[in-house]
Design a protein around this motif. Structure first.
Motif: not given
Length: 389
Positions: A17-19, A59-79
């Motif tokens: 939200l801040r960003l 989705a309601e908490m970020v509505a109208g902010t321009g944030i893209t919300l993706k729902i799902g579980r991260v399976t890997r972080i590639e630094p």
């Protein structure tokens, strides 16, 4: 600049939200959450006691902010610049890890199989079982003498007067409190009928806690014996400690990875004396700081190191009692506390204020604030730490 933020809890949400607010579409902000719902973790002991949580969709908490919300579980972080989310690959230029912590159910044999926790799903299941147990004056054993265990034991004892509640701790109860605070804590637990036991748990069996030379039977058990960071963080190859927390520099960047920030419970600042405790009270400031830092980075500006002064904590003892413990600048508990109904009122105000801060941020109001130590890094030391990281 493409920024991906992992975790829709307190720190991840306030960071996004801040960003988004500071950059107004100039930065692509993607918030990733395993659940479409915001979990107000500081109220999960109330959920276990039978209260119905307020449901808030991300989705309601970020509505109208321009944030893209993706729902799902991260399976890997590639630094090196990519997140694996199911079958989808999310590239990033800047990553914020805000995956929080979870109850360590592997700390003692049998916990995973025989104990409830104060996580969202388990707290709901416990709430369904407790009325029948309380009706026959059954025993509930809460294991863990930290804030989570104390709040859980007192909340459940107050909500179910017929329940025999035992709070089991391996060390002195209320060690972070002043003598005044500890005295009130014991009075409050005694008033609620909570029995105190001090012993080291060896293992959990079906219906009993094994304590080495004896066992303690139960009809239900709640494990509040510590927290760890989700395993996906350790598997990423980022530097971590024994709890799985990522080691970060004074700018909350993972050591050796200037494009990866870590906030909330998942972060461990390695520079003494910046010991930052786990919890909501630090998650929101850390998330706010990184959101602001990334906004400054997008404009080619630098930022000061994260600075946080731990002023104390608040502790609920049911709905009508609480303790507000204040700390001095040296981190030691001050003698005086707010307690009783005043303590409960302040604690409730703080809990409401957290959600209010998130709502205000979305509306463009900056009310997230915290006390700072005032310590400054000299330009030479700051440059040395940047190079070392």
């Amino acid at each position: 600049m493409r920024v991906v933020i992992l975790g829709g809890g307190y720190s991840g949400l306030i960071c996004a939200l801040r960003l988004a607010r500071r950059t107004r579409g100039q930065v692509a902000v993607t918030l990733v959450s395993a659940s479409p719902w915001f979990v107000d973790r500081i109220r999960l002991h109330e959920r276990a006691a039978g209260s119905e949580p307020v449901k808030r969709e991300l989705a309601e908490m970020v509505a109208g902010t321009g944030i893209t919300l993706k729902i799902g579980r991260v399976t890997r972080i590639e630094p090196r610049g990519e997140i694996i989310l199911g079958d989808e690959r999310l590239p990033f230029e800047q990553l914020v890890v805000a995956l929080g912590s979870q109850v360590d159910v592997n700390a003692v044999p049998g916990v995973r199989e025989h104990a409830f926790t104060l996580e969202a799903a388990s707290a709901g299941a416990l709430a369904e079982r407790l009325p029948a147990i309380a009706a026959r004056n059954g025993r509930l054993v809460v294991i863990g003498g930290g804030l989570t265990g104390i709040e859980g034991a007192s909340e459940l004892a107050e909500a179910h007067p017929g329940l025999q509640v035992t709070l089991l701790s391996s060390g002195d109860l209320g060690g972070d409190l002043s003598e005044t605070g500890r005295a009130h804590l014991r009075r409050g637990l005694g008033r609620l009928g909570v029995t105190l036991e001090q012993a080291q748990v060896q293992r959990l069996q079906a219906g009993s806690v094994e304590l080495g030379d004896r066992s303690l039977s139960f009809d239900a058990c709640v494990w509040a014996g510590g927290f760890v960071v989700p395993e996906i963080v350790r598997q990423s190859g980022l530097p971590v400690n024994a709890r799985g927390q990522v080691l970060v520099d004074p700018y909350l960047r993972a050591l050796g990875h200037e494009n990866i920030h870590v906030v909330g419970d998942a972060a461990f600042v390695v520079e003494p004396p910046s010991l930052i405790p786990m919890g909501c009270k630090t998650a929101v400031p850390m998330g706010t700081y990184v959101g602001e830092s990334l906004a400054q980075l997008s404009r080619g500006q630098g930022s000061e190191p994260f600075d946080y002064l731990n002023l104390g904590f608040c502790l609920s003892l049911g709905r009508r009692d609480g303790i507000i413990q204040f700390y001095g600048k040296d981190g030691s508990p001050l003698r005086w506390v707010f307690s009783g109904r005043l303590g409960a009122w302040i604690k409730e105000a703080v809990c409401r204020g957290v959600v209010g801060t998130l709502a205000a941020e979305r509306l463009g109001l900056c009310i997230s604030a915290w006390r700072k130590t005032g310590r400054k890094l000299s330009p030479e030391v700051a440059q040395q730490r940047r190079l070392a990281a």
